[in-house]
Design a protein around this motif. Structure first.
Motif, PDB file in Angstrom:
ATOM      1  N   ARG A 252      10.087   3.419  -7.863  1.00 41.94           N
ATOM      2  CA  ARG A 252      11.510   3.128  -7.974  1.00 41.94           C
ATOM      3  C   ARG A 252      12.225   3.419  -6.659  1.00 41.94           C
ATOM      4  NH1 ARG A 252      12.792   6.622 -11.709  1.00 41.94           N
ATOM      5  NH2 ARG A 252      12.145   5.274 -13.430  1.00 41.94           N
ATOM      6  N   MET A 253      11.923   4.549  -6.040  1.00 42.96           N
ATOM      7  CA  MET A 253      12.550   4.890  -4.760  1.00 42.96           C
ATOM      8  C   MET A 253      12.060   3.958  -3.657  1.00 42.96           C
ATOM      9  SD  MET A 253      14.532   7.249  -5.644  1.00 42.96           S
ATOM     10  CE  MET A 253      15.120   7.719  -4.033  1.00 42.96           C
ATOM     11  N   ARG A 254      10.791   3.579  -3.719  1.00 44.20           N
ATOM     12  CA  ARG A 254      10.263   2.655  -2.713  1.00 44.20           C
ATOM     13  C   ARG A 254      10.936   1.292  -2.810  1.00 44.20           C
ATOM     14  NH1 ARG A 254       4.155   1.755  -3.483  1.00 44.20           N
ATOM     15  NH2 ARG A 254       4.240   4.038  -3.455  1.00 44.20           N
ATOM     16  N   ASP A 255      11.149   0.809  -4.031  1.00 41.55           N
ATOM     17  CA  ASP A 255      11.835  -0.477  -4.211  1.00 41.55           C
ATOM     18  C   ASP A 255      13.289  -0.401  -3.748  1.00 41.55           C
ATOM     19  OD1 ASP A 255       9.536  -1.514  -5.226  1.00 41.55           O
ATOM     20  OD2 ASP A 255      10.111  -1.281  -7.321  1.00 41.55           O
ATOM     21  N   ARG A 256      13.925   0.738  -4.005  1.00 41.07           N
ATOM     22  CA  ARG A 256      15.308   0.882  -3.560  1.00 41.07           C
ATOM     23  C   ARG A 256      15.409   0.837  -2.036  1.00 41.07           C
ATOM     24  NH1 ARG A 256      19.409   5.886  -5.122  1.00 41.07           N
ATOM     25  NH2 ARG A 256      21.255   5.008  -4.108  1.00 41.07           N
ATOM     26  N   LEU A 260      17.293  -1.977   0.352  1.00 43.80           N
ATOM     27  CA  LEU A 260      18.273  -1.600   1.377  1.00 43.80           C
ATOM     28  C   LEU A 260      17.912  -2.214   2.730  1.00 43.80           C
ATOM     29  CD1 LEU A 260      18.856   2.156   0.482  1.00 43.80           C
ATOM     30  CD2 LEU A 260      20.504   0.287   0.244  1.00 43.80           C
ATOM     31  N   LEU A 261      16.632  -2.170   3.081  1.00 43.63           N
ATOM     32  CA  LEU A 261      16.207  -2.770   4.350  1.00 43.63           C
ATOM     33  C   LEU A 261      16.404  -4.277   4.333  1.00 43.63           C
ATOM     34  CD1 LEU A 261      12.920  -0.760   5.016  1.00 43.63           C
ATOM     35  CD2 LEU A 261      15.104  -0.525   6.200  1.00 43.63           C
ATOM     36  N   LYS A 262      16.192  -4.904   3.187  1.00 42.66           N
ATOM     37  CA  LYS A 262      16.409  -6.347   3.080  1.00 42.66           C
ATOM     38  C   LYS A 262      17.883  -6.695   3.255  1.00 42.66           C
ATOM     39  CE  LYS A 262      15.459 -10.262   0.008  1.00 42.66           C
ATOM     40  NZ  LYS A 262      14.886 -10.665  -1.305  1.00 42.66           N
ATOM     41  N   GLN A 263      18.763  -5.918   2.605  1.00 45.11           N
ATOM     42  CA  GLN A 263      20.194  -6.157   2.768  1.00 45.11           C
ATOM     43  C   GLN A 263      20.637  -5.917   4.200  1.00 45.11           C
ATOM     44  OE1 GLN A 263      22.309  -3.808  -0.097  1.00 45.11           O
ATOM     45  NE2 GLN A 263      21.135  -4.610  -1.845  1.00 45.11           N
ATOM     46  N   ALA A 264      20.074  -4.891   4.836  1.00 36.91           N
ATOM     47  CA  ALA A 264      20.422  -4.623   6.236  1.00 36.91           C
ATOM     48  C   ALA A 264      19.999  -5.776   7.134  1.00 36.91           C
ATOM     49  CB  ALA A 264      19.757  -3.328   6.690  1.00 36.91           C
ATOM     50  N   GLY A 265      18.839  -6.376   6.842  1.00 32.02           N
ATOM     51  CA  GLY A 265      18.399  -7.529   7.630  1.00 32.02           C
ATOM     52  C   GLY A 265      19.312  -8.724   7.466  1.00 32.02           C
ATOM     53  N   GLU A 285      28.193  -5.064  11.314  1.00 24.03           N
ATOM     54  CA  GLU A 285      27.412  -4.053  12.037  1.00 24.03           C
ATOM     55  C   GLU A 285      27.526  -2.686  11.362  1.00 24.03           C
ATOM     56  OE1 GLU A 285      28.869  -4.211  15.972  1.00 24.03           O
ATOM     57  OE2 GLU A 285      27.763  -6.040  16.519  1.00 24.03           O
ATOM     58  N   GLU A 286      28.747  -2.353  10.865  1.00 21.70           N
ATOM     59  CA  GLU A 286      28.924  -1.071  10.175  1.00 21.70           C
ATOM     60  C   GLU A 286      28.142  -1.041   8.866  1.00 21.70           C
ATOM     61  OE1 GLU A 286      33.072  -0.575   9.706  1.00 21.70           O
ATOM     62  OE2 GLU A 286      33.454  -0.027  11.808  1.00 21.70           O
ATOM     63  N   ARG A 287      28.169  -2.140   8.124  1.00 23.96           N
ATOM     64  CA  ARG A 287      27.395  -2.184   6.881  1.00 23.96           C
ATOM     65  C   ARG A 287      25.891  -2.092   7.156  1.00 23.96           C
ATOM     66  NH1 ARG A 287      31.400  -6.063   5.376  1.00 23.96           N
ATOM     67  NH2 ARG A 287      30.029  -7.782   6.031  1.00 23.96           N
ATOM     68  N   THR A 288      25.449  -2.762   8.235  1.00 30.12           N
ATOM     69  CA  THR A 288      24.029  -2.684   8.607  1.00 30.12           C
ATOM     70  C   THR A 288      23.633  -1.254   8.936  1.00 30.12           C
ATOM     71  OG1 THR A 288      24.109  -4.935   9.489  1.00 30.12           O
ATOM     72  CG2 THR A 288      22.279  -3.548  10.196  1.00 30.12           C
ATOM     73  N   TYR A 289      24.481  -0.564   9.702  1.00 31.89           N
ATOM     74  CA  TYR A 289      24.190   0.823  10.084  1.00 31.89           C
ATOM     75  C   TYR A 289      24.152   1.722   8.850  1.00 31.89           C
ATOM     76  CZ  TYR A 289      24.830   5.409  12.218  1.00 31.89           C
ATOM     77  OH  TYR A 289      24.691   6.723  12.590  1.00 31.89           O
ATOM     78  N   SER A 290      25.083   1.512   7.911  1.00 32.44           N
ATOM     79  CA  SER A 290      25.130   2.330   6.696  1.00 32.44           C
ATOM     80  C   SER A 290      23.891   2.108   5.822  1.00 32.44           C
ATOM     81  CB  SER A 290      26.401   1.991   5.907  1.00 32.44           C
ATOM     82  OG  SER A 290      26.430   2.693   4.688  1.00 32.44           O
ATOM     83  N   LEU A 291      23.483   0.860   5.688  1.00 35.17           N
ATOM     84  CA  LEU A 291      22.294   0.566   4.875  1.00 35.17           C
ATOM     85  C   LEU A 291      21.027   1.157   5.492  1.00 35.17           C
ATOM     86  CD1 LEU A 291      23.093  -3.160   3.985  1.00 35.17           C
ATOM     87  CD2 LEU A 291      23.082  -1.236   2.390  1.00 35.17           C
ATOM     88  N   LEU A 292      20.923   1.071   6.811  1.00 36.39           N
ATOM     89  CA  LEU A 292      19.745   1.635   7.485  1.00 36.39           C
ATOM     90  C   LEU A 292      19.703   3.148   7.352  1.00 36.39           C
ATOM     91  CD1 LEU A 292      19.617  -0.540  10.738  1.00 36.39           C
ATOM     92  CD2 LEU A 292      18.079  -0.651   8.771  1.00 36.39           C
ATOM     93  N   ARG A 293      20.870   3.797   7.389  1.00 33.07           N
ATOM     94  CA  ARG A 293      20.901   5.249   7.222  1.00 33.07           C
ATOM     95  C   ARG A 293      20.480   5.651   5.811  1.00 33.07           C
ATOM     96  NH1 ARG A 293      25.846   8.684   9.164  1.00 33.07           N
ATOM     97  NH2 ARG A 293      24.335  10.220   8.415  1.00 33.07           N
ATOM     98  N   LYS A 294      20.913   4.902   4.820  1.00 38.17           N
ATOM     99  CA  LYS A 294      20.500   5.191   3.446  1.00 38.17           C
ATOM    100  C   LYS A 294      18.988   5.024   3.290  1.00 38.17           C
ATOM    101  CE  LYS A 294      24.809   3.913   1.117  1.00 38.17           C
ATOM    102  NZ  LYS A 294      25.447   2.974   0.154  1.00 38.17           N
ATOM    103  N   ARG A 297      17.240   7.992   4.885  1.00 32.76           N
ATOM    104  CA  ARG A 297      17.341   9.206   4.074  1.00 32.76           C
ATOM    105  C   ARG A 297      16.325   9.180   2.925  1.00 32.76           C
ATOM    106  NH1 ARG A 297      23.053   8.755   4.742  1.00 32.76           N
ATOM    107  NH2 ARG A 297      23.227   7.765   2.684  1.00 32.76           N
ATOM    108  N   ILE A 298      16.165   8.010   2.304  1.00 37.73           N
ATOM    109  CA  ILE A 298      15.172   7.900   1.230  1.00 37.73           C
ATOM    110  C   ILE A 298      13.772   8.146   1.768  1.00 37.73           C
ATOM    111  CG2 ILE A 298      14.097   6.282  -0.385  1.00 37.73           C
ATOM    112  CD1 ILE A 298      16.831   5.033  -0.812  1.00 37.73           C
TER     113      ILE A 298
END
Length: 458
Positions: A252-256, A260-265, A285-294, A297-298
């Motif tokens: 579940r965490m791996r899929d999440r 997130l990486l797909k949305q960042a792309g 760019e801000e949304r991309t940075y936020s998604l990559l940080r999430k 963290r996972i």
């Protein structure tokens, strides 16, 4: 054993010979595939990386003729053929360097031991120039007085303490079997091994643990309360369910993180559009940075859980391998009337069920370990092992040929309309012997309908 391995070079040659024999006999390949496969097996620089879990597609082949033939083949199929044929020999080709030390094994003919005053000197043969050299130990290395039992020597280099540690395995003397009888062995989960001589490994395991418990109770030992009396089946089912439940959360965490990486792309691609306004570009760019940080963290916070899961999985696997070794040894020790073992081909690739749990059990069943351990322990007693097609072996009575029915509440029970109740695994083992003795023309690739007609003709 038939082959005495005197050095690492001879061991590699023997392993390559066995892999080539298996590729010749068990796999169907066209001329292009066979030329590529046998070229890779003969080339250590290509074959050893595959044993170390490298992909075949990442290797470079310098031979122009083989490279041309490779273009007509599927590299993924070549990789599957090589890895499946060499699955039993990976342990012998592990790199010698580990995190804490290096180790090597020396054959019993590659060293000598002599004792002097309060010390022992071990003479070894160099791997490169084959010149002998001596190692003087701090203490006395135990050896038998008559020196009749000598085993392989393991040399471990401890990097932290900067010293060599020597360990030696004592040879086990096994008396070869004098019987010439063909005995069928059916492998399953209910009872790990069932023979055509009416022997079940699960019952032998229960009897052994019960006798051991009674002996401990007579001595009034507290160890009787903590004695593990579980068979392979009783350990395998709970272990599989436990690992599956642990894997659900990890997946579940791996899929999440993957989403997130797909949305960042997608956000990164959207920010590179030429007609995008500066404010919208900055927001992407801000949304991309936020998604990559999430996603980071996972990945960072689940590292410990991944290591813990791998450690628990390995611990369970080692325990199951110990049970496999114990039950095989009990069968070979109890049944002295075994001259040749006839088994089903335990390759279950492609075996699918409509039940999700059964598919998981099939994929986690260590059929490769079981097959390798049977061949090894039978070889110590000079007992040969042959494999036959197991199609319909559990669906027909081995006495009269009538079609049997299985009890859904107890899978080990089968009912014949003529001979009534019987053990399904023992019935299948007897049918394997019948196929081996009366129909040698049947191979792994024989159509199932042809085998069915043979059983119906009984």
């Amino acid at each position: 054993m038939k082959y005495i391995i005197a050095s690492r070079k001879f061991m590699d040659e023997e392993i390559i010979r066995r892999i080539k024999d298996e590729l010749y006999t068990k796999y169907k390949m066209n001329p292009q595939e066979s030329s590529v496969v046998f070229y890779v097996v003969k080339t250590p620089s290509l074959f050893k990386p595959i044993l170390w879990n490298h992909r075949f597609e990442s290797l470079e082949i310098s031979n122009k003729d083989i490279a041309g033939r490779l273009k007509k083949c599927d590299p993924a199929r070549i990789h599957r053929l090589l890895t499946h044929a060499a699955r039993r020999y990976r342990q012998y080709h592990k790199p010698v360097h580990t995190n804490r030390g290096s180790w090597m094994k020396i054959d019993k003919n590659g060293y000598t031991i002599r004792h002097e005053e309060n010390t022992t000197i071990i003479q070894l043969m160099g791997l490169g120039n084959q010149e002998p050299f001596e190692v003087k130990l701090r203490g006395i290395f135990y050896t038998s007085k008559k020196e009749k039992t000598r085993g392989n020597l393991t040399v471990l280099y401890n990097r932290e303490k900067n010293r060599l540690v020597f360990q030696r395995l004592v040879e086990v003397r096994n008396h070869p079997s004098k019987s010439e009888k063909n005995v069928g062995v059916d492998a399953g989960i209910t009872s790990l091994l069932s023979t055509s001589n009416n022997i079940l490994s699960a019952e032998l395991k229960k009897k052994k643990t019960e006798d051991k418990k009674q002996a401990l109770l007579k001595k009034k030992s507290k160890a009787a309360e903590t004695l593990d009396q579980r068979t392979y089946k009783e350990c395998f089912y709970p272990a599989s369910d436990f690992l599956s439940a642990r894997g659900v959360q990890r997946n579940r965490m791996r899929d999440r993180r993957k989403n997130l990486l797909k949305q960042a792309g997608l956000e990164k691609c959207a920010s590179k559009k030429p007609d995008l306004a500066p404010q919208e570009k900055k927001a992407c760019e801000e949304r991309t940075y936020s998604l990559l940080r999430k996603a980071e963290r996972i990945r960072k916070n689940n590292t410990r859980g991944r290591k813990s899961f791998a450690r628990q999985s390995r611990k369970i696997q080692v325990h199951l391998e110990c049970l496999i070794n114990e039950e095989i040894a009990l069968v070979l020790k109890t049944d002295q009337n075994i001259g040749h073992i006839v088994m089903e081909d335990l390759d279950i690739r492609g075996a699918a069920s409509k039940y999700k749990r059964m598919n998981r059990l099939l994929s986690e069943w260590m059929y490769g370990v079981l097959q390798e351990r049977i061949e090894y322990k039978a070889g110590l007693k000079e007992i040969g092992v042959s494999y036959v097609n197991q199609a319909y072996s559990s669906q027909y009575c081995h006495i009269c040929g009538a079609k049997v029915t299985r009890d859904k509440s107890a899978h080990e029970k089968a009912f014949c309309p003529v001979h009534k109740e019987m053990n399904a695994d023992i019935n299948a083992a007897s049918n394997l012997v019948w196929i081996y003795e009366n129909h040698p023309e049947i191979t792994k690739w024989t159509p199932r309908e042809s085998i069915k007609k043979l059983y119906e003709a009984l």
